[in-house]
Motif scaffolding. Structure first.
Motif, PDB file in Angstrom:
ATOM      1  N   ARG A   1       0.740  -1.258  -0.090  1.00 25.11           N
ATOM      2  CA  ARG A   1      -0.155   0.117  -0.053  1.00 25.11           C
ATOM      3  C   ARG A   1       1.154   1.200   0.171  1.00 25.11           C
ATOM      4  N   PHE A   2       0.659   2.204  -0.978  1.00 20.56           N
ATOM      5  CA  PHE A   2       1.631   3.082  -1.248  1.00 20.56           C
ATOM      6  C   PHE A   2       1.295   4.465  -0.106  1.00 20.56           C
ATOM      7  N   THR A   3       2.380   4.809   0.606  1.00 23.13           N
ATOM      8  CA  THR A   3       1.944   5.470   1.947  1.00 23.13           C
ATOM      9  C   THR A   3       2.252   6.874   1.774  1.00 23.13           C
TER      10      THR A   3
ATOM     11  N   THR B   1       4.849   8.719   1.805  1.00 26.08           N
ATOM     12  CA  THR B   1       5.753   9.171   2.883  1.00 26.08           C
ATOM     13  C   THR B   1       7.002   9.971   2.311  1.00 26.08           C
TER      14      THR B   1
ATOM     15  N   ASP C   1      -7.758   2.462  -4.052  1.00 26.23           N
ATOM     16  CA  ASP C   1      -7.420   2.304  -2.620  1.00 26.23           C
ATOM     17  C   ASP C   1      -6.759   0.706  -2.674  1.00 26.23           C
TER      18      ASP C   1
ATOM     19  N   PRO D   1      -3.688  -2.039  -2.801  1.00 22.75           N
ATOM     20  CA  PRO D   1      -2.225  -2.120  -2.765  1.00 22.75           C
ATOM     21  C   PRO D   1      -1.713  -2.175  -4.421  1.00 22.75           C
TER      22      PRO D   1
ATOM     23  N   GLU E   1      10.567   3.168   0.182  1.00 18.74           N
ATOM     24  CA  GLU E   1      10.322   4.326   1.262  1.00 18.74           C
ATOM     25  C   GLU E   1       8.680   4.593   1.159  1.00 18.74           C
ATOM     26  N   ASN E   2       8.048   4.393   0.116  1.00 18.86           N
ATOM     27  CA  ASN E   2       6.473   4.302   0.367  1.00 18.86           C
ATOM     28  C   ASN E   2       5.658   3.065   0.498  1.00 18.86           C
ATOM     29  N   GLY E   3       6.260   2.169   1.224  1.00 14.46           N
ATOM     30  CA  GLY E   3       5.605   1.225   1.372  1.00 14.46           C
ATOM     31  C   GLY E   3       5.536  -0.137   0.637  1.00 14.46           C
TER      32      GLY E   3
ATOM     33  N   ASP F   1       6.957  -2.948  -0.976  1.00 16.85           N
ATOM     34  CA  ASP F   1       8.228  -3.883  -0.634  1.00 16.85           C
ATOM     35  C   ASP F   1       8.452  -5.080  -1.787  1.00 16.85           C
TER      36      ASP F   1
END
Length: 287
Positions: A136-138, A140, A232, A234, A252-254, A256
């Motif tokens: 899920r894109f955060t 960040t 909404d 992933p 860095e934005n979730g 992985d």
């Protein structure tokens, strides 16, 4: 006397049609892959499917799909053999048939660690690696402020020209299917010129980002961020490991890493086009 069964390595290979979609999805599920019926629908209409019918009953024993880009390149994907027939020469039988059909056309594929030895035996060499990422894109770490907007019908010709320049071969039959296949299609612009494009298409519970073509990593980041803001679900994509800046940013934005595959080619030293602007493929199915 009853007729003895045909050895597995001699079973006939046939062309698949859209009527085989559910059988292909069943075979995916048999090997603990997602069913991916939406992707199978695209591949079986835009490409050529090959399969071996299960001699024990309905369904497929093995299958794969070949997407052709003229005489310049063909891509093999979705190479699957039913679990009960694994490690009995069926995959080699199918691949030899497909390569014979391809003739002199160079062929590329993404290989898992399990499949790579067979492909090396068949003349493929590794040119790079691709990292599959999911999450899920955060938001960040922000993307650069590159103008991105939803694509329109008027953008299609510019998208096709850019794709031909970067991919190195004509993918019109695939790219023109993107507006119907994808839920979201974005373009990046600078001074009125389209400098990148990306799609997000539905696949089970995720949105897959691909293709992703961009003039630089910052443009690629802006396209991904725009697609992430539109869903909404992933995100999942496959990124060439040489794109270290983009890989670090998505993590860095979730988003992985979940797998790594070998990008292999036969009859060419490397893939055509400009890898530095080719960040993610349309579809990937490693074998």
């Amino acid at each position: 006397m009853p007729t003895p069964p045909t050895p597995l390595a001699q079973l006939p290979v046939r062309r698949l049609t859209s009527d085989d979609l559910l059988a292909c999805a069943d075979l995916s599920e048999n090997r603990e892959w997602p069913r991916e019926e939406h992707k199978w629908g695209l591949l079986l209409t835009a490409g050529t499917g090959y399969g071996i019918d299960d001699p024990a009953g309905p369904g497929l024993l093995a299958c794969c799909v070949v997407t052709s880009y003229g005489t310049g390149l063909a891509a093999i994907g979705m190479v699957l053999v039913a679990e009960r027939y694994a490690r009995r020469g069926v995959g080699r039988r199918l691949m030899r048939h497909v390569l014979a059909e391809a003739g002199d056309t160079p062929v590329t594929l993404h290989a898992t660690a399990n499949g790579q030895p067979l492909y090396e035996e068949l003349g493929f060499t590794e040119t790079s690696r691709a990292e599959m990422v999911r999450g899920r894109f955060t938001f960040t770490t922000p993307a650069p402020a590159v103008p991105v907007r939803p694509a329109t019908a008027e953008d299609l010709q510019a998208i096709l020209r850019l794709d031909l320049e970067v991919f190195g071969l004509d993918r019109t039959p695939l790219i023109t299917r993107l507006p119907a296949f994808a839920d979201h299609l974005r373009v990046a612009e600078k001074d009125g010129e389209i400098t990148g494009f990306a799609a997000a298409w539905p696949n089970m519970d995720t949105h897959v980002v691909g293709p992703l073509i961009a003039r630089d990593p910052g443009t690629a980041q802006a396209l991904i961020a725009s697609l992430a803001a539109a869903t909404d679900r992933p995100l999942r994509t496959d990124i060439d490991v040489r794109h270290t800046t983009l890989l670090s940013w998505v993590k860095e934005n979730g988003i992985d890493s979940i797998a790594s595959n070998s990008v292999m080619i036969r009859s060419l030293p490397d893939l055509p086009g400009d890898w530095q602007r080719r960040f993610a493929p349309l579809t990937v199915a490693a074998g």
